[in-house]
Design a protein around this motif. Sequence first.
Motif, mmCIF file in Angstrom:
data_model
loop_
_atom_site.group_PDB
_atom_site.id
_atom_site.type_symbol
_atom_site.label_atom_id
_atom_site.label_comp_id
_atom_site.label_asym_id
_atom_site.label_seq_id
_atom_site.Cartn_x
_atom_site.Cartn_y
_atom_site.Cartn_z
ATOM 1 N N VAL A 6 1.250 -1.308 -0.355
ATOM 2 C CA VAL A 6 0.207 -0.124 0.377
ATOM 3 C C VAL A 6 0.609 1.161 0.022
ATOM 4 N N HIS A 7 1.540 1.440 1.401
ATOM 5 C CA HIS A 7 2.718 2.709 0.588
ATOM 6 C C HIS A 7 3.537 2.405 -1.052
ATOM 7 N N ILE A 8 3.948 1.342 -1.302
ATOM 8 C CA ILE A 8 4.801 1.169 -2.513
ATOM 9 C C ILE A 8 3.835 1.993 -3.947
ATOM 10 N N HIS A 9 2.177 1.924 -3.613
ATOM 11 C CA HIS A 9 1.431 2.008 -4.520
ATOM 12 C C HIS A 9 1.714 3.548 -4.549
ATOM 13 N N TYR A 10 0.856 4.029 -3.308
ATOM 14 C CA TYR A 10 0.838 5.756 -2.757
ATOM 15 C C TYR A 10 1.478 6.109 -3.255
ATOM 16 N N SER A 11 3.290 5.855 -3.342
ATOM 17 C CA SER A 11 3.758 6.317 -3.945
ATOM 18 C C SER A 11 4.894 6.644 -5.113
ATOM 19 N N ARG A 12 4.383 5.492 -5.401
ATOM 20 C CA ARG A 12 4.259 5.701 -6.680
ATOM 21 C C ARG A 12 2.990 6.603 -7.610
ATOM 22 N N ASP A 13 2.095 6.958 -7.149
ATOM 23 C CA ASP A 13 0.550 7.808 -7.597
ATOM 24 C C ASP A 13 1.285 8.968 -7.513
ATOM 25 N N GLY A 14 0.576 9.272 -8.132
ATOM 26 C CA GLY A 14 -0.109 10.756 -8.747
ATOM 27 C C GLY A 14 -0.879 11.740 -7.445
ATOM 28 N N LEU A 15 -0.792 10.837 -6.658
ATOM 29 C CA LEU A 15 -2.552 11.168 -5.733
ATOM 30 C C LEU A 15 -1.510 12.214 -4.435
ATOM 31 N N HIS A 16 -2.114 12.732 -3.864
ATOM 32 C CA HIS A 16 -1.704 13.554 -2.798
ATOM 33 C C HIS A 16 -1.670 13.059 -1.195
ATOM 34 N N ASN A 17 -2.620 12.301 -1.294
ATOM 35 C CA ASN A 17 -2.155 10.966 -0.005
ATOM 36 C C ASN A 17 -1.363 10.733 0.431
ATOM 37 N N ILE A 18 0.249 9.874 -0.194
ATOM 38 C CA ILE A 18 1.913 10.168 0.206
ATOM 39 C C ILE A 18 2.485 11.629 1.095
ATOM 40 N N GLN A 19 1.453 12.342 0.730
ATOM 41 C CA GLN A 19 1.673 14.331 1.054
ATOM 42 C C GLN A 19 1.188 13.801 2.603
ATOM 43 N N ALA A 20 0.214 13.393 2.972
ATOM 44 C CA ALA A 20 -0.174 13.282 4.378
ATOM 45 C C ALA A 20 0.676 12.551 5.259
ATOM 46 N N LEU A 21 0.229 10.861 4.892
ATOM 47 C CA LEU A 21 1.530 10.625 4.949
ATOM 48 C C LEU A 21 3.137 11.100 5.351
ATOM 49 N N PHE A 22 3.601 12.242 4.984
ATOM 50 C CA PHE A 22 5.076 11.950 5.340
ATOM 51 C C PHE A 22 5.166 13.267 6.343
ATOM 52 N N MET A 23 3.559 14.151 5.880
ATOM 53 C CA MET A 23 3.641 15.096 6.962
ATOM 54 C C MET A 23 3.527 15.103 8.662
ATOM 55 N N VAL A 24 2.415 13.813 8.909
ATOM 56 C CA VAL A 24 2.192 13.829 10.055
ATOM 57 C C VAL A 24 3.780 12.833 10.155
ATOM 58 N N VAL A 25 4.115 11.983 10.135
ATOM 59 C CA VAL A 25 5.245 11.153 10.603
ATOM 60 C C VAL A 25 6.799 12.854 10.737
#
Length: 755
Positions: free
Chosen positions: A361-380
């Motif tokens: 799931v982390h690989i997919h959203y890291s390879r996708d152009g959506l902004h969901n990974i931005q939320a994960l990065f900023m929370v960490v």
Amino acid sequence: MPLCCKPLPQLARHHKHERHRKQAQQLAKTLYRYARWHEVRHPTIAFDLGRSFDNPEEYTLPVEPIAVHYPPMTPDTTIAPQGAVTAPDVATTGTQRLRLVDGKWRLLLIGVLILCLVVSFLEQLQLTAASDGLPLPFLGLMVLGLLVGSGLVVGFGSPSAAVPWPGFPVRSRLPHAAATLATAAVLSAGTSAWLVYEHGSPALATTTWICGIILALIAAAWPRGRRGTQAQARHTARRARWAVPALAGILVVAALLRLPALDSIPGFIHGDEGNVGLSSRMAASGEMASIFSTGFMGLPMLGYSWDGLFLRVLGDNLFSLRASSAFLGLGSILFTALLGKELFNWRTSLLAAILLSFYHVHIHYSRDGLHNIQALFMVVLTVYLLVLALRYCSATAAVCTGIALSIDLQVFFSARLAYIMVPLILVYALLVVDRGQLRPRLPMLAWLTLGFMVATGPVAAFIARDLTTFSSHSSDALVFSSNPASRDHMFSGYGTYDIWQVMRVNIWRALQTFNSPGHVADQYPFLPHPMLDPVSGALLPSAMVLGLYRLRHVGYGVCMIIFGVIMLCIGTFTLDQPDWNRLLVVVPVVALLIGALLDTLWNALERSSLRLRAPAALACLGLLVAVFYGNYQWYFVQFQPAVRHSFSAFAMDAGNYLRQHNSSYAYAIQGGGFDFGHQAVLFLAPNAHTCTIPPTLAITGCLQASQATSERLFFIMPSQLALIPALEKSHPGGSLALFNTYDTNARVMLYRVTI
């Protein structure tokens, strides 16, 4: 000459005289046994030796210890007047506990854990075969995990008191220069907020905002006298020379899983990803009105500016859009490892980084152009900066935490949970873990407030100016929404308007997603697979039990706070669960908890009288290999070919075709629930224009908007192939060809006509 913060195993090396060395070694063993009793991995103690080492004959050992950092002394350990330390009554207290975790008991617990893993694989096979029944595999995994976790609790115990962060002297009074810079930063942020609210110059508002942030950082880092040094606190953790190269290797492996073939894996482009690309293109080309404005889904343009930077540097294409997410995915792995190092130790942090880099799931959203990974990065990142500020009383880290909170408002909605996590972690760290350090850390809270005010001032003005646009999308997703459309959607999905019933269903579904396949969002479609692989899914319940039992350990406490906030606010209060797009932010915490559990098991085997250090390392390596194989097999071997043969890939194929042939107008004759994906097609082919023709509209009227062009392309969807004769009759002279076949029944035809 005082010696401060010396690791106990090295304490005896400073005593040159043989007799004194033996006494020091005995003292070190006693204190080290006491520290192991309280499960402190790297204890440190400060001694006042009272005399110089130049003349060891005059030295008498030892004099009264003046400061104990790890662990706090309890009534069970006393210091005799001559300096001799009396250990706890091992015969009555420690022997039984140590015997319980030694030998056969420890092997029994490990055996139950292995049984849990084997059963998880078998249950996973049954899940894929029959996924419509009751979630019995999930129940089985949860029960086994709880049993193993309970065994770990009984076997390994927990500290009897809270394990605090190291204390250190407070900085002296703030210099006038730093106070002046802080005041200037507030004034600069206030000016920027006024310009934003009054629709002033966007360039001037952005410039004054950035200047205010820079001034606040300079004020926090301004040198000033100290009564002590923060560097002492950093030396309390053991320096592992292998940790940094190991982390670098993990990042290289993670990059190899995320960067290659970004424009073809995943082999589809969702409409939301196309909308993100269009908003990012506006930021890259300078067409946005201001950085304090909104784009797709009412999100501020700051997040789209990050994607726009990659579009501007690497080119306006799908690879550049997805590369922005890939770099944030790698950054989240790095900061998860650094956070684990501060909360636990290097081994736990590296185990968590490995797990996070392997999760599909982390690989997919890291390879996708959506902004969901931005939320994960900023929370960490926000939690990591907060931990640095709390642990070392760092003014710079505190200001950076305030800045990160401002960015949390401007990226994907899940990042706004940081506004709940940060206060809870502050209360936990200052009032539960170590109340004695509350007063020394008050200046740190002031710096955090300064950073937040300076960075959030213009953002708050922008939000106040257009609150409806900013909050409409997120509020409509809540179970408490009063929007009639949201209420109807809730009834269609849950069959009730009762909010409490919906919340109960939500939390059960959200918890199931770790072990049961599927979720509701189609940004990651066709999912006969749970969020976690079977190994991690079996380990998570054990890790949760261990974390709950060790809540007064600061690492477990922080992780459990983050996990609880996410599962409560997202898993319970938002509609359509389980939704991986929103629950994605929980994955780093899951990796940390499982990494801490593996580290505990590793330590248990290492400390065993059976000398199982090598088997412990091999067992952990085997688990990591199983995690990698399961996630790689699912995402790259099973999911990617399946999605390329599905209709989700149509928008990518159509957009690439239009871009390659420089076609101006494209029409989609669609029906039967198929979505042409206009935004995705327009992002891939910027010069194209698209139009959808529903079956109810006459085909003869579809050319009114494109009389100036000489070529038209008609994509006829599978459900509308019967309209081909009417199309050939209304637009004669064209050629018909098979565009793509996704299965035996899903054929898309392409009709090209030149006028």
